[in-house]
Design an enzyme around this catalytic site. Structure first.
Site, PDB file in Angstrom:
ATOM      1  N   ASN A   8       0.855  -1.191   0.000  1.00 33.33           N
ATOM      2  CA  ASN A   8       0.000   0.000   0.000  1.00 33.33           C
ATOM      3  C   ASN A   8       0.895   1.246   0.000  1.00 33.33           C
ATOM      4  OD1 ASN A   8      -1.565   2.187   0.806  1.00 33.33           O
ATOM      5  ND2 ASN A   8      -2.223   1.268   2.742  1.00 33.33           N
ATOM      6  N   LYS A  15       2.928   0.787   3.332  1.00 33.78           N
ATOM      7  CA  LYS A  15       2.569  -0.240   4.310  1.00 33.78           C
ATOM      8  C   LYS A  15       2.613  -1.594   3.611  1.00 33.78           C
ATOM      9  CE  LYS A  15      -0.080   3.172   6.788  1.00 33.78           C
ATOM     10  NZ  LYS A  15      -1.035   4.152   6.326  1.00 33.78           N
ATOM     11  N   ASP A 155      -7.929   2.218  -5.895  1.00 38.41           N
ATOM     12  CA  ASP A 155      -8.577   3.033  -4.880  1.00 38.41           C
ATOM     13  C   ASP A 155      -9.842   3.689  -5.414  1.00 38.41           C
ATOM     14  OD1 ASP A 155      -7.559   3.122  -2.369  1.00 38.41           O
ATOM     15  OD2 ASP A 155      -6.661   5.103  -2.553  1.00 38.41           O
ATOM     16  N   HIS A 215     -11.616   9.337   5.841  1.00 35.28           N
ATOM     17  CA  HIS A 215     -10.264   8.761   5.836  1.00 35.28           C
ATOM     18  C   HIS A 215      -9.301   9.944   5.862  1.00 35.28           C
ATOM     19  CE1 HIS A 215      -7.109   5.740   4.751  1.00 35.28           C
ATOM     20  NE2 HIS A 215      -6.506   6.894   4.513  1.00 35.28           N
ATOM     21  N   GLY A 217      -5.621  11.114   6.386  1.00 33.94           N
ATOM     22  CA  GLY A 217      -4.189  10.821   6.512  1.00 33.94           C
ATOM     23  C   GLY A 217      -3.433  11.935   5.825  1.00 33.94           C
ATOM     24  N   SER A 218      -2.268  11.632   5.268  1.00 35.20           N
ATOM     25  CA  SER A 218      -1.533  12.665   4.518  1.00 35.20           C
ATOM     26  C   SER A 218      -2.375  13.170   3.358  1.00 35.20           C
ATOM     27  CB  SER A 218      -0.239  12.091   3.976  1.00 35.20           C
ATOM     28  OG  SER A 218       0.601  11.842   5.043  1.00 35.20           O
ATOM     29  N   GLU A 405      -5.983  -1.411   4.430  1.00 33.32           N
ATOM     30  CA  GLU A 405      -6.140  -1.599   2.991  1.00 33.32           C
ATOM     31  C   GLU A 405      -5.480  -2.897   2.524  1.00 33.32           C
ATOM     32  OE1 GLU A 405      -4.723   2.041   3.741  1.00 33.32           O
ATOM     33  OE2 GLU A 405      -5.802   3.180   2.214  1.00 33.32           O
TER      34      GLU A 405
END
Ligand SMILES: Nc1ncnc2c1ncn2[C@@H]1O[C@H](COP(=O)(O)OP(=O)(O)O)[C@@H](O)[C@H]1O
Ligand SMILES: CC(=O)OP(=O)(O)O
Ligand SMILES: [Mg+2]
Length: 418
Positions: A8, A15, A155, A215, A217-218, A405
């Protein structure tokens, strides 16, 4: 043994997880390299033997200039032995699942052939912080894991259910058709994971599940899920639209870029006549977001500076984010006709940012969402996949979900028997 490697590549992290290939995938190795947009990168790595932790590395400082080198570092760890044990060997890896952020209008995962690789390469411009990094890793896997099949998971696939009047932009229809310009939306693997977990937790059939999912995140996005399907999401043609991110502006007046001129005190479109469009794209994707306001991409640090040290610019970035996130909750409340069963927080900030959750809940409590502060604090360090942080007996749930994910891809690839 047969194993599934899931990769991911996010904008600031990569990840990795390896599972045993069986009806219920069991974890063998998991890890991440974070800080890929910062000066320092960190490795976490855990390997398991029949569910017991064999080796554990937490936030070890490493040097990794890009996603592909982070992937190589991870693979070296997988290949090294703990005592006389190697949890999984490269030859065991039967299939590699790659999270590819932009998949065009593809609604399903695809086996990566040479033709598919080139098709995805063409889409790289539409996810400038993602697709190329993921494709570099596909390249490494093809060279290194010769027995494995490579499968692309998109995605964007989860959002292919968004209705036409929502995914269409109000510009020339012929141009949109010719260039496949439309809202695509991203973070779909995470939203699919969230939808499944929430439906199990609330004991509601997926076809009756209405939730607002965030969601954060960055890259950050919001999604309205009606009857288990995405009906709206904040990202668009590219992951730039919608909420601001670590280095992304999110939605701004598109004309703003024609007035963006760092060396002049005057505002004029003629001053920026030499600004090439790719420079504009670079500014909005890589030189904007909360880094441009505070100098850091680390939202945990911004939160600390804003709330503990009373740093004015950190507070500005924090408040801006809270404002934009809350506005989407309001918008999607309407999209779900005022009947969501839950508001879900996920992603690095959604899961770890308890202060952010408190601030957003303050704004959206008028809709009936609640937050129990004690549970909110516990949620950040909990190892449970779902933590219900709403007040006791709340009709509308506020949930924190540790999204995964990689596990979503593993489950899908096994179900599809690819
Ligand atoms: N304690 C924290 N509070 C708020 N945000 C945090 C905290 N720890 C990490 N983060 C943020 O999480 C973000 C990374 O999110 P993540 O979803 O893991 O990354 P990516 O978008 O690369 O997939 C970073 O911007 C980081 O600043
Ligand atoms: C789509 C996107 O922005 O992903 P990430 O948050 O992983 O960078
Ligand atoms: Mg991510």
């Amino acid at each position: 043994m047969s194993a599934v490697l899931c990769l991911n590549a996010g904008s600031s992290s990569i990840k990795f997880s390896i599972y045993r290939y069986s009806n219920e995938p069991s974890i063998l190795v998991t890890g991440a390299v974070s800080g890929l947009t910062a000066d320092q990168q960190y490795l976490t790595f855990t390997s398991y033997n029949s569910g017991e932790v064999l080796e554990s590395i937490k936030n070890e400082k490493i040097e990794s200039p890009d996603h592909d080198s982070a992937f190589r570092i991870f693979m070296e760890h997988v290949d090294s032995k703990t005592g006389d044990k190697r949890v999984v060997s490269f030859d065991d890896i039967y299939v590699v699942c790659h999270r590819i952020v932009h998949g065009g209008a593809n609604a399903r995962p695809m086996l990566i052939t040479e033709e598919v690789y080139h098709e995805l390469d063409v889409l790289s411009d539409l996810a400038p912080l993602h697709n190329q990094h993921a494709l570099d890793i596909v390249h490494s896997c093809i060279a290194r894991l010769k027995n494995a099949k490579n499968v692309a998971f998109f995605d964007s696939s989860f959002h292919m259910t968004i209705p036409r009047h929502i995914y269409t932009y109000p510009i020339d229809l012929d141009v949109q058709k010719r260039h496949q310009i439309r809202k695509y939306g991203f973070h779909g693997l995470s939203y699919a994971f969230i939808a499944r977990e929430t439906s199990n937790y609330l004991n509601v059939e997926s076809s009756n599940l209405n939730i607002i999912a965030l969601h954060l995140g960055s890259g950050a996005s919001a999604c309205a899920i009606l009857g288990g399907k995405s009906v709206n999401t904040s990202m668009g043609l590219t992951p730039l639209e919608g909420l601001p991110g670590a280095t992304r502006s999110g939605s701004v007046d598109p004309s703003l870029i024609f007035h963006y001129h760092t060396d002049s005190s005057r505002m004029s479109t003629t001053l920026s006549k030499d600004m090439h469009l790719t420079v504009a794209e670079d500014i909005l994707n890589k030189k904007a977001g909360w880094q441009s306001i505070t100098g850091t991409t680390d939202f945990g640090l911004i939160t600390k500076r804003a709330l503990e040290e009373k740093d004015e610019l950190a507070k500005l970035a924090f408040d801006m984010f809270v404002d934009r996130v809350s506005m989407y909750v309001g918008q999607y409340w309407v999209a779900l006709k005022g009947s969501p069963a839950a508001l879900v927080f996920a992603g690095g900030i959604g899961e770890k940012g308890k202060e952010l959750r408190t601030a957003v809940l303050e704004k959206v409590s008028c809709l009936g969402f609640t937050l129990d502060e004690e549970l909110n604090t516990k949620a950040t360090t909990s190892s449970d996949v779902i933590v219900d942080v709403s007040k006791k007996d709340a009709k509308l749930k506020t949930l924190v979900i540790h999204t995964d994910e990689q596990l979503q891809m593993a489950k899908e690839v096994i179900a599809l028997q690819l």
